[in-house]
Scaffold this active site. Structure first.
Site, PDB file in Angstrom:
ATOM      1  N   ARG A   1       0.834  -1.195   0.000  1.00 21.01           N
ATOM      2  CA  ARG A   1       0.000   0.000   0.000  1.00 21.01           C
ATOM      3  C   ARG A   1       0.874   1.253   0.000  1.00 21.01           C
ATOM      4  O   ARG A   1       1.889   1.299   0.689  1.00 21.01           O
ATOM      5  CB  ARG A   1      -0.892   0.021   1.242  1.00 21.01           C
ATOM      6  CG  ARG A   1      -1.765  -1.206   1.388  1.00 21.01           C
ATOM      7  CD  ARG A   1      -2.446  -1.198   2.755  1.00 21.01           C
ATOM      8  NE  ARG A   1      -3.208  -2.431   2.981  1.00 21.01           N
ATOM      9  CZ  ARG A   1      -3.816  -2.719   4.132  1.00 21.01           C
ATOM     10  NH1 ARG A   1      -3.752  -1.871   5.141  1.00 21.01           N
ATOM     11  NH2 ARG A   1      -4.476  -3.847   4.258  1.00 21.01           N
TER      12      ARG A   1
ATOM     13  N   ASP B   1       0.524   5.427   0.821  1.00 17.63           N
ATOM     14  CA  ASP B   1      -0.355   6.344   1.536  1.00 17.63           C
ATOM     15  C   ASP B   1      -1.001   7.353   0.597  1.00 17.63           C
ATOM     16  O   ASP B   1      -0.557   7.550  -0.538  1.00 17.63           O
ATOM     17  CB  ASP B   1       0.441   7.128   2.591  1.00 17.63           C
ATOM     18  CG  ASP B   1       1.049   6.246   3.662  1.00 17.63           C
ATOM     19  OD1 ASP B   1       0.506   5.155   3.903  1.00 17.63           O
ATOM     20  OD2 ASP B   1       2.063   6.663   4.260  1.00 17.63           O
TER      21      ASP B   1
ATOM     22  N   ARG C   1       8.227   8.014   5.917  1.00 15.08           N
ATOM     23  CA  ARG C   1       7.978   9.434   6.190  1.00 15.08           C
ATOM     24  C   ARG C   1       8.422   9.819   7.604  1.00 15.08           C
ATOM     25  O   ARG C   1       8.883  10.938   7.836  1.00 15.08           O
ATOM     26  CB  ARG C   1       6.510   9.750   5.958  1.00 15.08           C
ATOM     27  CG  ARG C   1       6.113   9.649   4.481  1.00 15.08           C
ATOM     28  CD  ARG C   1       4.608   9.632   4.283  1.00 15.08           C
ATOM     29  NE  ARG C   1       3.979  10.795   4.857  1.00 15.08           N
ATOM     30  CZ  ARG C   1       2.668  10.891   5.107  1.00 15.08           C
ATOM     31  NH1 ARG C   1       1.864   9.853   4.843  1.00 15.08           N
ATOM     32  NH2 ARG C   1       2.165  11.989   5.630  1.00 15.08           N
TER      33      ARG C   1
END
Length: 249
Positions: A51, A53, A198
């Protein structure tokens, strides 16, 4: 049924991430599945390598799906690129073994985070950059990055506080390079937790701006506490570059 793998590029700016969600139709997986359903006449599940974001981009996302044998690869390829939105493109398609799984068989993923440190904005690439606008000490960031590599429990760098599975991951390398007014952080590992890159980036930025010391990196890892790590850098600077698979596939 045949199993196909596709390599997908997308500008994630207006999407809520990769995974299909009940609350919105603005996801990458959802757009791919909708286009394939119009071709096949029935629902088609698209399995991504992982996945991304909301707001995160990809140049080499990999996915697989099964489709009836009477469709040719060229027909599928052309159909996808004709009907997908202009910010999503399929750049390659290949027939693979029926057992191939885009997520389970991935052995390495490489992401890049781009930080713009100059005063003058990069007008043409602003959607792929974190416009930080402040100088950073790249040598300190390199040393901190080395300390964050290896096989560790990365709970401190996980954005999902309710995550119940193992947070152990292996980060093979974090390359830090400066190109003009831009700093590029390239991460390679066997997999990454939600928001992990991140948060790693935010932590390295705090080292680069002098608000954190190098010694804290080991302490943060050992703490297994999200509150000990740096802030979560914004999504637009992050791009999935490519996914590596076992040679058998």
């Amino acid at each position: 049924m045949k199993n196909y793998t596709i390599t997908v590029q997308y500008d994630g700016t207006r999407y809520k991430g990769w995974q299909v969600q009940k609350s919105t139709d603005q996801t990458i997986q959802g757009k791919l599945q909708n286009v394939l359903q119009t071709l096949a006449g029935h629902p088609v599940e698209v399995i991504g390598s992982g996945r991304t974001d909301a707001g995160v981009h990809a140049r080499g996302q990999v996915a697989n799906f099964h489709l009836d044998e009477h469709f040719s690869m060229d027909e599928i390829f052309q159909w996808l690129n004709r009907y997908l939105p202009e910010d999503i493109a399929v750049i390659a398609i290949e027939e693979v073994d029926e057992r191939f799984h885009a997520r389970y068989h991935a052995v390495e993923k490489t992401y890049q985070y781009r930080i713009h440190t100059g005063i003058v904005p990069n007008v043409f690439e602003r959607r792929e950059l974190y416009d930080y606008k402040q100088p950073l000490d790249i040598e300190k960031m390199k040393k901190a990055a080395e300390l964050l590599c290896g096989t560790h429990d990365y709970t401190s760098f996980c954005g999902n506080r309710k995550f119940k599975k193992s947070a152990v991951r292996t980060v093979y390398r974090i390359d830090v390079e400066k190109k003009g007014d831009e700093i590029r952080l390239t991460y390679s590992g066997d997999g990454f937790l939600q928001n992990m890159i991140r948060i790693l980036t935010g932590t390295l930025i705090e080292v680069g701006n002098g608000s954190r010391e190098l010694e804290e990196m080991t302490e943060i890892l050992e703490a297994k506490d999200r509150a000990r790590a740096g802030y979560t850098a914004p999504p637009q600077g992050l791009t999935l570059l490519h996914v590596t698979y076992e040679k058998d596939w």
